[in-house]
Design an enzyme around this catalytic site. Sequence first.
Site, PDB file in Angstrom:
ATOM      1  N   ARG A 224     -14.250 -13.828 -45.290  1.00  7.99           N
ATOM      2  CA  ARG A 224     -12.645 -13.641 -45.399  1.00  7.99           C
ATOM      3  C   ARG A 224     -12.148 -12.588 -44.181  1.00  7.99           C
ATOM      4  O   ARG A 224     -12.994 -11.863 -43.690  1.00  7.99           O
ATOM      5  CB  ARG A 224     -12.261 -12.972 -46.598  1.00  7.99           C
ATOM      6  CG  ARG A 224     -12.197 -14.181 -47.726  1.00  7.99           C
ATOM      7  CD  ARG A 224     -11.822 -13.519 -49.039  1.00  7.99           C
ATOM      8  NE  ARG A 224     -10.410 -13.145 -49.331  1.00  7.99           N
ATOM      9  CZ  ARG A 224      -9.850 -12.340 -50.104  1.00  7.99           C
ATOM     10  NH1 ARG A 224     -10.767 -11.874 -51.380  1.00  7.99           N
ATOM     11  NH2 ARG A 224      -8.662 -11.902 -49.994  1.00  7.99           N
ATOM     12  N   HIS A 225     -11.091 -12.599 -43.784  1.00  5.57           N
ATOM     13  CA  HIS A 225     -10.502 -11.514 -42.982  1.00  5.57           C
ATOM     14  C   HIS A 225     -10.860 -10.193 -43.611  1.00  5.57           C
ATOM     15  O   HIS A 225     -10.669 -10.043 -44.630  1.00  5.57           O
ATOM     16  CB  HIS A 225      -9.225 -11.867 -42.561  1.00  5.57           C
ATOM     17  CG  HIS A 225      -8.069 -11.801 -44.012  1.00  5.57           C
ATOM     18  ND1 HIS A 225      -7.921 -10.704 -44.540  1.00  5.57           N
ATOM     19  CD2 HIS A 225      -7.727 -12.678 -44.539  1.00  5.57           C
ATOM     20  CE1 HIS A 225      -7.140 -10.937 -45.606  1.00  5.57           C
ATOM     21  NE2 HIS A 225      -7.025 -12.158 -45.606  1.00  5.57           N
ATOM     22  N   ASN A 231      -2.788  -7.054 -48.274  1.00  7.15           N
ATOM     23  CA  ASN A 231      -3.754  -6.836 -49.348  1.00  7.15           C
ATOM     24  C   ASN A 231      -3.659  -5.411 -50.021  1.00  7.15           C
ATOM     25  O   ASN A 231      -3.611  -5.337 -51.249  1.00  7.15           O
ATOM     26  CB  ASN A 231      -5.118  -6.836 -48.851  1.00  7.15           C
ATOM     27  CG  ASN A 231      -5.598  -8.197 -48.311  1.00  7.15           C
ATOM     28  OD1 ASN A 231      -6.545  -8.530 -47.332  1.00  7.15           O
ATOM     29  ND2 ASN A 231      -5.054  -9.265 -49.122  1.00  7.15           N
ATOM     30  N   ARG A 275      -4.442 -11.611 -39.186  1.00  5.82           N
ATOM     31  CA  ARG A 275      -5.466 -11.124 -39.853  1.00  5.82           C
ATOM     32  C   ARG A 275      -6.969 -11.891 -39.587  1.00  5.82           C
ATOM     33  O   ARG A 275      -8.013 -10.923 -39.625  1.00  5.82           O
ATOM     34  CB  ARG A 275      -5.395 -10.746 -41.449  1.00  5.82           C
ATOM     35  CG  ARG A 275      -5.040 -12.098 -42.052  1.00  5.82           C
ATOM     36  CD  ARG A 275      -4.474 -11.603 -43.528  1.00  5.82           C
ATOM     37  NE  ARG A 275      -3.933 -12.727 -44.274  1.00  5.82           N
ATOM     38  CZ  ARG A 275      -3.068 -13.605 -44.389  1.00  5.82           C
ATOM     39  NH1 ARG A 275      -2.196 -13.385 -43.493  1.00  5.82           N
ATOM     40  NH2 ARG A 275      -2.651 -14.362 -45.273  1.00  5.82           N
ATOM     41  N   GLU A 295      -3.895 -19.692 -44.417  1.00  4.63           N
ATOM     42  CA  GLU A 295      -3.888 -19.447 -46.018  1.00  4.63           C
ATOM     43  C   GLU A 295      -2.855 -20.337 -46.543  1.00  4.63           C
ATOM     44  O   GLU A 295      -1.701 -21.083 -46.121  1.00  4.63           O
ATOM     45  CB  GLU A 295      -3.564 -18.117 -46.056  1.00  4.63           C
ATOM     46  CG  GLU A 295      -3.809 -17.691 -47.612  1.00  4.63           C
ATOM     47  CD  GLU A 295      -4.873 -17.625 -48.624  1.00  4.63           C
ATOM     48  OE1 GLU A 295      -5.427 -19.126 -48.033  1.00  4.63           O
ATOM     49  OE2 GLU A 295      -5.319 -16.952 -48.862  1.00  4.63           O
ATOM     50  N   HIS A 360      -9.256 -17.246 -45.033  1.00  8.56           N
ATOM     51  CA  HIS A 360      -8.431 -16.565 -46.325  1.00  8.56           C
ATOM     52  C   HIS A 360      -8.957 -17.106 -47.460  1.00  8.56           C
ATOM     53  O   HIS A 360      -9.811 -17.932 -47.549  1.00  8.56           O
ATOM     54  CB  HIS A 360      -7.215 -17.249 -46.092  1.00  8.56           C
ATOM     55  CG  HIS A 360      -6.386 -16.906 -44.728  1.00  8.56           C
ATOM     56  ND1 HIS A 360      -5.722 -15.699 -44.413  1.00  8.56           N
ATOM     57  CD2 HIS A 360      -6.588 -17.599 -43.293  1.00  8.56           C
ATOM     58  CE1 HIS A 360      -5.335 -15.835 -43.073  1.00  8.56           C
ATOM     59  NE2 HIS A 360      -5.799 -16.846 -42.520  1.00  8.56           N
TER      60      HIS A 360
END
Length: 455
Positions: A224-225, A231, A275, A295, A360
Site C-alpha cells: 500500500r502507499h 489516513n 499517495r 482506489e 491502495h
Amino acid sequence: MATKMSFSPRIACVMVGLPARGKTYISQKVCRYLTWLGINTKVFNVGNCRRELCGAQQDHSFFDPNNVSGQKQRKEAANMTLQQMLKWYDEEDGVVGIYDATNSTLERRKWLQDTLTQQDIQVFFIESICEDEALVAANIKDVKLSSPDYKLMDPEKAVSDFQARIAQYTSQYQTIVEQDYSYIKLINVGSQVIVNMVKGYLESRIVYYLMNLHIRGRKIYMSRHGESMFNLKGLLGGDADLSPRGRLYAEMLPGIVKEKLGGKELVVWTSTLKRTIQTSEHLPYLKQHRKALDELDAGVCDGLTYEQVEEKYPEDFARRDDDKFNYRYRGGESYRDVVHRLEPIIMDLERQEDILIVGHQAIIRCLYGYFMNYNQEDLPYIKIPLHTLIELTPKAYYCEEKFYKADIPAVDTHRPKPTERRPPINTQAVLGSGGEVPSPLLPPPSSTLSAPSSS
Ligand SMILES: *[C@@H]1O[C@H](CO)[C@@H](O)[C@H](O)[C@H]1NC(C)=O
Ligand SMILES: *[C@@H]1O[C@H](CO)[C@@H](O)[C@H](O)[C@H]1NC(C)=O
Ligand SMILES: *[C@@H]1O[C@H](CO)[C@@H](O)[C@H](O)[C@H]1NC(C)=O
C-alpha cells in the site's frame, strides 16, 4: 446475495497432455481466475480420485497399459470423477468444471465429449504440449515429488519411477486432431497457441487468459502507499499527500525491495493518485501510473470519516456491513466493480516477470485475493497493513507469501467484519485521528484459504 454474473452455457474444460506438462497448474489458475470473477468453477482431479479408490503410492507398473487390473481401476476413477462433476453442475449450479486427467486418447476424448454434450455441457479441451525436456524435468522435480504418490519414496527413485510412468502414457498418447471439437493447444507454455472452434464469450475469455499465462518463476510484490494525511484524519478516499511517516516509508522502500530482490530488474505500477506516486518516488525502476489501480471510488462519501458516513447515510452504512462485496457507494463503486475494473490488470500481471504494485487498500485486497484464492465475501476484509511489503511467489498449487513490515508506525485503517448485523461504530476505523501513535499493526493474514477472522 445480489447479482450473480450469469452465463447461461455450462462448460467443461478437459485437460489433455502427458504428466508433468503443467495441467494441474493451468487448471488451478483458470479456476482461481474464474472464481475471482464470480463464476462458479471447480477442478475435478482424476488422480485424487484414483488415490482414493486404489490408494496412493502405486508404482509405474500400475500405469502399464497391459496391466488389466490397473487399467480397470483407472477407468473407474475417471468415470467416478466425471460422475462427481455432472452431479456438481446439477446440484450446485456449476458453470465451469475443469476435468484434470492424464489419459489422452481419441477414445477417451470421445467418451467425454459424448457424455458431456448429452447433458448440454459444452466441452472445451485444453492441451498442454511441452517438448522442452528441461522444462519437463524441472516440473517433475518441483511438483511431482511433493505429490502424495511419492511421499515416502527416495527422490531419485521417485524421479525414475515418474519417468517410467510418463513413458507408459507416451506409448498411448494421442494429440488432439479432432477438428470438430473445440480446443486450445498450448505448445511449450505459450510460445505457440492453436485455437479451434471456440464457442461463445466465456470460452473466449478462457482462451485469452491462457494466452497470457507463463510459468517462469517470478515474484509479485505489493505494497500500500505510505500513510497519507487522510489516513491520519481517518478520512475516506481523496487525493492526499503522504504524511511525514508515509514519506519515511517511501524513503525506506527501495532498500527493502533491493534486499529481497537483489540486483534484478523490476517493473513498478502505481495508481494515478499522489499517495502511490509519492510512495514510489525513490524506487530506481521503470514506473507506470495506471488509472485502473486508483482506489475504490467512495462516491458521495469521499472525504468523510466512517462516523460521518454513519451519521449522514445510516442505511448505506448498514447495507455495506451486510454485504461489503456488493455494496456500491452512492455515485461510487463496489468491490465487485473494482474486481471488474482490475480484470485487464490481472491479464497484464500474468504476462509480467518480477513486479511491484504500489496500491491502495481495496485494490491490493482484490489483487492479493486473486492470487491467494479468497472468496468474494471475505475479500473486502483481508488485512493489508500500511508500511508492509508483501511478497508472493506463485507455485503450482498455491502462492507462497511473505510479509515484510517496515519499522515505521502507521495508523490502522482495517475495519473488521462486523459480527452482528448492526455493529456499534468501530473505533479502529478512525484511530489515529489526532495523529497519535496508533495501535501496533495487526499480524498478516494466515496463508489459509479463508479470510482471517477479525474480532
Ligand atoms: C498391476 O498393478 C498392480 C498394482 O500396482 C501391481 O501390483 C501389479 O504387479 C501390476 N501387474 C503387472 C502385470 O504389472
Ligand atoms: C460410469 O458410471 C455410471 C454411474 O455409476 C455408470 O452408469 C456408467 O455405466 C459408467 N460408465 C462407464 C463407461 O464405466
Ligand atoms: C486410456 O483410455 C482408453 C479409453 O478409455 C483406454 O482404452 C486405455 O486403456 C487408457 N489408457 C491408459 C494408459 O490408461
